[in-house]
Design an enzyme around this catalytic site. Structure first.
Site, mmCIF file in Angstrom:
data_model
loop_
_atom_site.group_PDB
_atom_site.id
_atom_site.type_symbol
_atom_site.label_atom_id
_atom_site.label_comp_id
_atom_site.label_asym_id
_atom_site.label_seq_id
_atom_site.Cartn_x
_atom_site.Cartn_y
_atom_site.Cartn_z
ATOM 1 N N ASP A 123 0.870 -1.178 0.000
ATOM 2 C CA ASP A 123 0.000 0.000 0.000
ATOM 3 C C ASP A 123 0.904 1.225 0.000
ATOM 4 O O ASP A 123 2.030 1.146 -0.489
ATOM 5 C CB ASP A 123 -0.954 -0.067 1.203
ATOM 6 N N HIS A 125 2.340 2.100 -3.181
ATOM 7 C CA HIS A 125 1.426 3.055 -3.810
ATOM 8 C C HIS A 125 1.937 4.485 -3.725
ATOM 9 O O HIS A 125 1.181 5.426 -3.913
ATOM 10 C CB HIS A 125 0.031 2.948 -3.190
#
Ligand SMILES: *[C@@H]1O[C@H](CO)[C@@H](O)[C@H](O)[C@H]1NC(C)=O
Ligand SMILES: *[C@@H]1O[C@H](CO)[C@@H](O)[C@H](O)[C@H]1NC(C)=O
Ligand SMILES: *[C@@H]1O[C@H](CO)[C@@H](O)[C@H](O)[C@H]1NC(C)=O
Ligand SMILES: *[C@@H]1O[C@H](CO)[C@@H](O)[C@H](O)[C@H]1NC(C)=O
Ligand SMILES: *[C@@H]1O[C@H](CO)[C@@H](O)[C@H](O)[C@H]1NC(C)=O
Ligand SMILES: *[C@@H]1O[C@H](CO)[C@@H](O)[C@H](O)[C@H]1NC(C)=O
Length: 394
Positions: free
Chosen positions: A216, A239
């Site tokens: 993430d 991310h």
């Protein structure tokens, strides 16, 4: 503001600590083995660690909890302050979390709370013991973070390896004057919600010289953060470094004064990212950002402002975002974009982005469908220097 009651409490503690710290203090070592901890990788050492912590925390001067180079299994622990002196959590071992999240009752496996002058260091590893390869992604409950720091001030982490967290590796809430350096946070690129650093309601934070590769955000900057200095980070997989998501809750606070420098994103889905939900409930400002000397290597969306953030469509359309993004400078940003749109500035119709400055951008599209482009929606500002893709700001 969520931190206020404690700010008052801590101010009193600060005076106390200053008085104590001025005494000549010799360091004392609290070896967890003296408290019955067994480095066999099986015995639950939670109580031994907590007892060592309590003794170290109760003593003035400099105190070091020492974990030797062995495997220590432990269920969830809370290390609570206030402490009388400066406490060093020195880990040379490998700390193993319970394999199943149901054996962790808190939001984090290891939780540090209400402490001033904490140092977390050592050559050891914090192993969240999540076998992501088994891919049974049971997302029914919120999984615990590896380590959480709540209301911790004037403190630092240096030299920590965190592996396979069940959720985020490091969670920070209401911390102030906190330095994070030389950490390596690693989980597979396909492990959901394993943010590297997730931080909210915090101030005067430095994050330096670290590697974050996860499933993430490498760093998620949430509501209420001010004065961040982020430097020399390698991020990937992951991310990117994200501001948000924001705009979903009424009680959110401004995010101000963030610098990100000398950072490399490799193979990430995003690089520089802002995400706010399509909802008017939070009327806040996100401002004073400088991104400088940032390299993108095969990044899907190198620059991505999304004010209609909707990760799992369909999302309810409650109205334009009322998060005002303003005074954001992107300077010396170069490398390759996997997506044709290398610079995406999609801002709110009701609160257009203002004072966006682009200086020396060179992002090339790594693909066969033409050169990189920039996309602007409700984005105002200026561009100078080398500019590829050409700016679409007005
Ligand atoms: C954090 O780093 C800054 C500069 O590198 C230093 O001045 C400060 O004392 C550090 N703070 C802590 C709590 O270690
Ligand atoms: C971070 O830790 C992982 C897992 O131990 C290791 O493979 C990787 O080389 C480390 N990265 C850096 C930059 O230290
Ligand atoms: C950047 O961080 C890495 C660790 O991730 C470190 O080895 C390197 O020395 C740092 N570079 C600078 C210029 O401080
Ligand atoms: C814009 O943000 C920078 C920090 O990135 C700050 O130094 C500057 O004062 C801000 N300018 C305005 C006009 O607010
Ligand atoms: C370009 O894309 C290919 C695969 O799509 C990838 O292997 C390669 O590393 C990329 N190159 C750069 C410079 O980003
Ligand atoms: C932009 O980057 C490309 C590929 O990395 C390079 O060939 C080109 O010379 C760069 N342009 C400028 C103006 O720096």
């Amino acid at each position: 503001m969520a931190c206020t009651t404690d700010v008052f409490k801590n101010m009193f503690l600060f005076l106390l600590v200053v008085a104590v710290a001025s005494r000549p203090a010799t360091g004392k070592i609290f070896d967890v083995r003296k408290y019955g901890a067994k480095g066999d990788g099986k015995t639950d050492n939670a109580n031994a660690f907590i007892k060592a912590w309590e003794d170290a925390c109760a003593r003035s001067g400099r105190n070091r909890i020492y974990i030797p180079r062995k495997e220590f299994y432990m269920s969830d622990v809370e290390f609570k302050g206030p402490c009388k002196g400066k406490t060093v959590f020195f880990n040379n071992g490998r700390l193993l979390a319970p394999v199943h999240a149901k054996h962790i009752k808190q939001d984090a496996w290891i939780n540090f709370q209400y402490i001033d002058y904490l140092v977390v260091t050592g050559h050891g590893t914090i192993d969240g013991s999540r076998s992501w390869s088994s891919s049974n992604f049971d997302m029914k409950r919120r999984l615990p973070a590896n380590i959480a720091f709540d209301f911790v001030r004037k403190s630092r982490i240096s030299g920590l390896i965190s592996l396979n967290s069940k959720s985020e590796h490091l969670n920070f809430f209401c911390v102030d004057h906190f330095n994070i350096s030389h950490v390596n946070l690693t989980a597979p690129g396909n492990s959901p919600n394993t943010d590297g650093i997730k931080i909210g309601m915090s101030s005067n934070v430095k994050i330096r010289d670290s590697h974050i590769g996860s499933g993430d955000d490498c760093i998620a900057i949430l509501s209420g953060n001010t004065n961040f200095d982020i430097r020399n980070i390698t991020c990937g997989p992951g991310h990117g470094i994200s501001v948000g998501s924001l705009g979903k809750h009424k009680e959110e606070k401004n995010v101000e004064n963030v610098r990100v420098r000398d950072t490399v994103f490799t193979g990430t889905s995003n690089g520089i990212r802002f995400k706010t939900w399509e909802s008017p409930v939070a009327e806040i400002t996100v401002s004073g950002f400088l991104y400088e000397n940032i390299k993108m290597v095969d990044v899907q969306h190198p620059v991505n402002m999304e004010q209609k953030y909707c990760p799992y469509p369909p999302c309810p359309k409650l109205g334009d975002s009322h998060v005002q993004i303003r005074n954001v400078t992107l300077k010396n940003i170069w490398g390759t974009s996997r997506n044709k749109v290398a610079v995406n500035l999609q801002c709110s119709r009701s609160f257009p982005c203002k004072d966006i400055q682009l200086i020396n951008i060179n992002l090339t599209h790594n693909g066969s469908d033409g050169p990189a482009t920039a996309l602007c929606e409700n984005a105002r500002g200026s561009a100078r220097g080398k500019m590829f893709p050409p700016s679409c700001l007005n």
